[in-house]
Design an enzyme around this catalytic site. Structure first.
Site, PDB file in Angstrom:
ATOM      1  N   PHE A 132     -10.404  -1.648   4.447  1.00 15.21           N
ATOM      2  CA  PHE A 132     -11.122  -2.904   4.266  1.00 15.21           C
ATOM      3  C   PHE A 132     -10.200  -3.842   3.465  1.00 15.21           C
ATOM      4  O   PHE A 132      -9.077  -4.054   3.908  1.00 15.21           O
ATOM      5  CB  PHE A 132     -12.542  -2.623   3.734  1.00 15.21           C
ATOM      6  CG  PHE A 132     -13.412  -2.189   4.907  1.00 15.21           C
ATOM      7  CD1 PHE A 132     -13.188  -0.964   5.548  1.00 15.21           C
ATOM      8  CD2 PHE A 132     -14.347  -3.036   5.452  1.00 15.21           C
ATOM      9  CE1 PHE A 132     -13.898  -0.604   6.702  1.00 15.21           C
ATOM     10  CE2 PHE A 132     -15.067  -2.683   6.596  1.00 15.21           C
ATOM     11  CZ  PHE A 132     -14.847  -1.474   7.214  1.00 15.21           C
ATOM     12  N   ASN A 149      -2.049 -15.850   1.929  1.00 14.99           N
ATOM     13  CA  ASN A 149      -3.174 -16.061   2.848  1.00 14.99           C
ATOM     14  C   ASN A 149      -4.437 -15.425   2.309  1.00 14.99           C
ATOM     15  O   ASN A 149      -5.540 -15.865   2.601  1.00 14.99           O
ATOM     16  CB  ASN A 149      -2.887 -15.386   4.197  1.00 14.99           C
ATOM     17  CG  ASN A 149      -1.750 -16.037   4.915  1.00 14.99           C
ATOM     18  OD1 ASN A 149      -1.753 -17.245   5.097  1.00 14.99           O
ATOM     19  ND2 ASN A 149      -0.752 -15.255   5.302  1.00 14.99           N
ATOM     20  N   LYS A 179      -3.494  -3.380  16.372  1.00 10.93           N
ATOM     21  CA  LYS A 179      -4.131  -2.208  15.739  1.00 10.93           C
ATOM     22  C   LYS A 179      -5.029  -1.484  16.748  1.00 10.93           C
ATOM     23  O   LYS A 179      -5.046  -0.247  16.787  1.00 10.93           O
ATOM     24  CB  LYS A 179      -4.959  -2.625  14.517  1.00 10.93           C
ATOM     25  CG  LYS A 179      -4.136  -3.202  13.362  1.00 10.93           C
ATOM     26  CD  LYS A 179      -3.256  -2.166  12.720  1.00 10.93           C
ATOM     27  CE  LYS A 179      -2.459  -2.714  11.554  1.00 10.93           C
ATOM     28  NZ  LYS A 179      -1.408  -1.815  11.068  1.00 10.93           N
ATOM     29  N   TYR A 196      -2.512  -9.634  15.836  1.00 13.35           N
ATOM     30  CA  TYR A 196      -2.410  -8.576  14.821  1.00 13.35           C
ATOM     31  C   TYR A 196      -3.506  -7.534  15.035  1.00 13.35           C
ATOM     32  O   TYR A 196      -3.241  -6.336  15.109  1.00 13.35           O
ATOM     33  CB  TYR A 196      -2.517  -9.186  13.412  1.00 13.35           C
ATOM     34  CG  TYR A 196      -2.743  -8.137  12.336  1.00 13.35           C
ATOM     35  CD1 TYR A 196      -1.724  -7.268  11.968  1.00 13.35           C
ATOM     36  CD2 TYR A 196      -3.990  -8.006  11.692  1.00 13.35           C
ATOM     37  CE1 TYR A 196      -1.933  -6.289  11.006  1.00 13.35           C
ATOM     38  CE2 TYR A 196      -4.207  -7.040  10.732  1.00 13.35           C
ATOM     39  CZ  TYR A 196      -3.172  -6.184  10.386  1.00 13.35           C
ATOM     40  OH  TYR A 196      -3.388  -5.205   9.434  1.00 13.35           O
ATOM     41  N   SER A 237      -7.160  -0.998  10.412  1.00 12.06           N
ATOM     42  CA  SER A 237      -7.763  -2.074   9.630  1.00 12.06           C
ATOM     43  C   SER A 237      -9.191  -2.333  10.093  1.00 12.06           C
ATOM     44  O   SER A 237      -9.520  -2.129  11.276  1.00 12.06           O
ATOM     45  CB  SER A 237      -6.930  -3.340   9.847  1.00 12.06           C
ATOM     46  OG  SER A 237      -7.635  -4.474   9.423  1.00 12.06           O
ATOM     47  N   ILE A 252       0.845  -1.208   0.000  1.00 12.55           N
ATOM     48  CA  ILE A 252       0.000   0.000   0.000  1.00 12.55           C
ATOM     49  C   ILE A 252       0.878   1.256   0.000  1.00 12.55           C
ATOM     50  O   ILE A 252       0.577   2.248  -0.683  1.00 12.55           O
ATOM     51  CB  ILE A 252      -0.973  -0.002   1.203  1.00 12.55           C
ATOM     52  CG1 ILE A 252      -1.767  -1.319   1.248  1.00 12.55           C
ATOM     53  CG2 ILE A 252      -1.928   1.178   1.130  1.00 12.55           C
ATOM     54  CD1 ILE A 252      -2.590  -1.520   2.511  1.00 12.55           C
TER      55      ILE A 252
HETATM   56  P1  NAD Z   1       3.460  -4.656   3.432  1.00 13.44           P
HETATM   57  O1  NAD Z   1       4.036  -5.743   4.258  1.00 13.44           O
HETATM   58  O2  NAD Z   1       3.485  -4.807   1.963  1.00 13.44           O
HETATM   59  O3  NAD Z   1       4.180  -3.262   3.806  1.00 13.44           O
HETATM   60  C1  NAD Z   1       4.650  -2.986   5.098  1.00 13.44           C
HETATM   61  C2  NAD Z   1       6.095  -2.509   4.961  1.00 13.44           C
HETATM   62  O4  NAD Z   1       6.595  -2.198   6.267  1.00 13.44           O
HETATM   63  C3  NAD Z   1       7.030  -3.560   4.358  1.00 13.44           C
HETATM   64  O5  NAD Z   1       7.716  -2.973   3.262  1.00 13.44           O
HETATM   65  C4  NAD Z   1       7.993  -3.910   5.493  1.00 13.44           C
HETATM   66  O6  NAD Z   1       9.279  -4.183   5.005  1.00 13.44           O
HETATM   67  C5  NAD Z   1       7.945  -2.655   6.350  1.00 13.44           C
HETATM   68  N1  NAD Z   1       8.206  -2.844   7.774  1.00 13.44           N
HETATM   69  C6  NAD Z   1       7.644  -3.754   8.622  1.00 13.44           C
HETATM   70  N2  NAD Z   1       8.146  -3.603   9.853  1.00 13.44           N
HETATM   71  C7  NAD Z   1       9.018  -2.564   9.811  1.00 13.44           C
HETATM   72  C8  NAD Z   1       9.868  -1.927  10.770  1.00 13.44           C
HETATM   73  N3  NAD Z   1       9.915  -2.315  12.048  1.00 13.44           N
HETATM   74  N4  NAD Z   1      10.649  -0.885  10.361  1.00 13.44           N
HETATM   75  C9  NAD Z   1      10.614  -0.472   9.080  1.00 13.44           C
HETATM   76  N5  NAD Z   1       9.864  -1.050   8.137  1.00 13.44           N
HETATM   77  C10 NAD Z   1       9.080  -2.079   8.500  1.00 13.44           C
HETATM   78  O7  NAD Z   1       1.982  -4.410   3.958  1.00 13.44           O
HETATM   79  P2  NAD Z   1       0.789  -3.563   3.305  1.00 13.44           P
HETATM   80  O8  NAD Z   1      -0.208  -4.519   2.781  1.00 13.44           O
HETATM   81  O9  NAD Z   1       1.339  -2.506   2.417  1.00 13.44           O
HETATM   82  O10 NAD Z   1       0.170  -2.925   4.625  1.00 13.44           O
HETATM   83  C11 NAD Z   1       0.566  -1.642   5.078  1.00 13.44           C
HETATM   84  C12 NAD Z   1      -0.135  -1.343   6.385  1.00 13.44           C
HETATM   85  O11 NAD Z   1      -1.556  -1.422   6.183  1.00 13.44           O
HETATM   86  C13 NAD Z   1       0.189  -2.314   7.515  1.00 13.44           C
HETATM   87  O12 NAD Z   1       0.274  -1.594   8.723  1.00 13.44           O
HETATM   88  C14 NAD Z   1      -1.017  -3.242   7.535  1.00 13.44           C
HETATM   89  O13 NAD Z   1      -1.241  -3.787   8.822  1.00 13.44           O
HETATM   90  C15 NAD Z   1      -2.130  -2.298   7.142  1.00 13.44           C
HETATM   91  N6  NAD Z   1      -3.277  -2.985   6.519  1.00 13.44           N
HETATM   92  C16 NAD Z   1      -3.067  -3.783   5.440  1.00 13.44           C
HETATM   93  C17 NAD Z   1      -4.137  -4.473   4.870  1.00 13.44           C
HETATM   94  C18 NAD Z   1      -3.929  -5.397   3.689  1.00 13.44           C
HETATM   95  O14 NAD Z   1      -4.821  -6.218   3.421  1.00 13.44           O
HETATM   96  N7  NAD Z   1      -2.839  -5.296   2.942  1.00 13.44           N
HETATM   97  C19 NAD Z   1      -5.425  -4.323   5.409  1.00 13.44           C
HETATM   98  C20 NAD Z   1      -5.605  -3.481   6.514  1.00 13.44           C
HETATM   99  C21 NAD Z   1      -4.512  -2.813   7.064  1.00 13.44           C
HETATM  100  N1  UDP Z   2     -10.864 -16.955   1.182  1.00 11.71           N
HETATM  101  C1  UDP Z   2     -11.035 -18.177   0.563  1.00 11.71           C
HETATM  102  N2  UDP Z   2      -9.920 -18.846   0.156  1.00 11.71           N
HETATM  103  C2  UDP Z   2      -8.657 -18.374   0.324  1.00 11.71           C
HETATM  104  C3  UDP Z   2      -8.508 -17.114   0.958  1.00 11.71           C
HETATM  105  C4  UDP Z   2      -9.631 -16.448   1.378  1.00 11.71           C
HETATM  106  O1  UDP Z   2     -12.160 -18.636   0.380  1.00 11.71           O
HETATM  107  O2  UDP Z   2      -7.681 -19.042  -0.053  1.00 11.71           O
HETATM  108  C5  UDP Z   2     -12.066 -16.203   1.600  1.00 11.71           C
HETATM  109  C6  UDP Z   2     -12.126 -15.918   3.100  1.00 11.71           C
HETATM  110  O3  UDP Z   2     -12.791 -16.968   3.767  1.00 11.71           O
HETATM  111  C7  UDP Z   2     -12.910 -14.597   3.125  1.00 11.71           C
HETATM  112  C8  UDP Z   2     -12.489 -13.900   1.826  1.00 11.71           C
HETATM  113  O4  UDP Z   2     -11.996 -14.935   0.973  1.00 11.71           O
HETATM  114  O5  UDP Z   2     -14.302 -14.843   3.056  1.00 11.71           O
HETATM  115  C9  UDP Z   2     -11.400 -12.849   2.018  1.00 11.71           C
HETATM  116  O6  UDP Z   2     -10.313 -13.434   2.719  1.00 11.71           O
HETATM  117  P1  UDP Z   2      -8.949 -12.642   2.953  1.00 11.71           P
HETATM  118  O7  UDP Z   2      -8.054 -13.537   3.766  1.00 11.71           O
HETATM  119  O8  UDP Z   2      -8.426 -12.146   1.651  1.00 11.71           O
HETATM  120  O9  UDP Z   2      -9.405 -11.360   3.796  1.00 11.71           O
HETATM  121  P2  UDP Z   2     -10.019 -11.270   5.277  1.00 11.71           P
HETATM  122  O10 UDP Z   2     -10.713 -12.537   5.601  1.00 11.71           O
HETATM  123  O11 UDP Z   2      -8.866 -10.996   6.168  1.00 11.71           O
HETATM  124  O12 UDP Z   2     -10.975 -10.123   5.198  1.00 11.71           O
END
Ligand code: NAD
Ligand code: UDP
Length: 335
Positions: free
Chosen positions: A177, A197, A152, A148, A124, A12
């Site tokens: 989301f 995952n 948050k 996790y 999140s 992100i």
């Molecule tokens: P990502 O793992 O791709 O990016 C996180 C980055 O942080 C990585 O590049 C990692 O190297 C760096 N990092 C981790 N720990 C660190 C530390 N101690 N010092 C410096 N760098 C560090 O993850 P993302 O999907 O881009 O997510 C970004 C943020 O958004 C996270 O906080 C995550 O919890 C949150 N978030 C993500 C999702 C999702 O589905 N991707 C959903 C909700 C919230």
């Molecule tokens: N899911 C699935 N198979 C997979 C991964 C996810 O059916 O291999 C389903 C999961 O049960 C959920 C949706 O897809 O209903 C989104 O899952 P994800 O892990 O991407 O996000 P989260 O559950 O954390 O919102």
């Protein structure tokens, strides 16, 4: 004056860096590369023409972070850095609390010492726990079912307390989301380590032949087709949400929190059929048991972000499926 993006070479963060650079901001990235690659900055340059300044640093290293803030003139911070795998957090709770919570405390201490008061934090939808009924609204009580999610909730509470301690702080938590999709260039995208995952990375790996079949986790939920419903949002919409939040911070007093979602729920079967249709590829699947801890449906109430931030998600599910596949095809082995 620059915007510091922690975790800016991640999924992100890199898309947000692109949007910020294209909107004219100066961007500095700090990342320890624990879940990303140095190549990301070259790709950002390929898209924007500008390579962001990069510090390879762990946020747990407070002295190093102080040095960074001594060297640079930073206006605001967008804090993405952290660990994010729910299952891993159950096995390694201390690593998750340390990396997510302690890092955030370090960051805030260093910001305070340098009088940098504007912070946007990556929260999140997981903070709504298992009991919230969708659409999920920001005023619901917070809870979590794994380390996790707890990290948050704890960080949101810390940021709220910090804001209350000194009126100079302007802090926003953004509750994402389900971000999917990638930049349309196919140059940056999500690179899960090991077996994915999350649903979309798994689907793209099945489509490209790295995995044989998708396991659909349950089709007996109380949803229109029985499979889990989520609010999938294009990562570029999410990135734009950060710019809207940055603009809003100028006027904001204290702490606030916004959902970033589309407000629409999509089932696993919706995603599979849309992905197959727009990309003309097949995604073989089988239905298996429910995944422990999963809820039936989770989608956002988006009114607050629309009204206060003036932001709304614009990309469609078709766009998200097309862009995820474009990234996967162009980078079959990641960066
Ligand atoms: P990502 O793992 O791709 O990016 C996180 C980055 O942080 C990585 O590049 C990692 O190297 C760096 N990092 C981790 N720990 C660190 C530390 N101690 N010092 C410096 N760098 C560090 O993850 P993302 O999907 O881009 O997510 C970004 C943020 O958004 C996270 O906080 C995550 O919890 C949150 N978030 C993500 C999702 C999702 O589905 N991707 C959903 C909700 C919230
Ligand atoms: N899911 C699935 N198979 C997979 C991964 C996810 O059916 O291999 C389903 C999961 O049960 C959920 C949706 O897809 O209903 C989104 O899952 P994800 O892990 O991407 O996000 P989260 O559950 O954390 O919102």
């Amino acid at each position: 004056m620059a915007i510091l993006i922690t975790g800016g070479s991640g999924y992100i963060g890199s898309h947000t860096a692109v949007e910020l650079i294209q909107a004219g901001y100066e961007v500095i990235i700090v990342d320890n590369l624990s879940n990303s690659k140095p190549e990301v900055c070259n790709r950002i340059k390929e898209i924007t023409g500008i390579k962001p300044k990069f510090y390879e640093l762990n946020l747990l290293n407070e002295a190093g972070l102080n040095q960074l803030f001594d060297n640079e003139v930073i206006e605001s911070v967008i804090h993405f850095a952290g660990y994010k795998a729910v299952g891993e957090s159950v096995d390694k709770p201390l690593a998750y609390y340390e990396n997510n919570v302690t890092s955030t405390i370090n960051l805030c201490k260093v910001m305070q010492a340098h009088q940098v008061n504007k912070l946007i934090f990556s929260s999140s939808a997981t903070v709504y726990g298992q009991d919230g009924i969708s659409p999920l609204v920001e005023t619901l009580p917070l809870s979590a079912t794994n380390p996790y999610g707890n990290s948050k909730v704890i960080i949101e509470n810390i940021l709220k307390d910090l804001s209350a301690s000194n009126p100079k702080w302007q802090i926003t938590s953004l509750r994402y989301f389900n971000p999917i999709g990638a930049h349309q260039s196919g140059l940056i995208g999500e690179e899960p380590s090991g077996i994915p995952n999350n649903l979309l990375p798994f689907i793209t790996q099945v489509a490209i032949g790295k995995m044989v079949k998708l396991a659909v986790f349950g089709n007996d939920y109380d949803t229109p087709d029985g499979t889990g419903v989520r609010d999938y949002i294009h990562v570029l919409d999410l990135a734009k949400g950060h710019i809207a939040a940055l603009n809003q911070l100028e006027e904001q007093k204290g702490y606030d929190v916004f959902n970033l979602g589309t407000g629409k729920g999509c089932s696993v079967l919706d995603i599979i059929s849309t992905f197959e249709l727009v990309n003309q590829v097949s995604v073989p699947y089988m239905v298996v048991e429910r995944r422990p801890g999963d809820i039936a449906a989770c989608y956002a109430d988006t009114h607050k972000a629309e009204q206060v931030l003036g932001w709304q998600a614009l990309y469609t599910l078709e766009d998200m499926c097309r862009d995820s596949w474009n990234w996967q095809k162009k980078n079959p082995d990641g960066y």
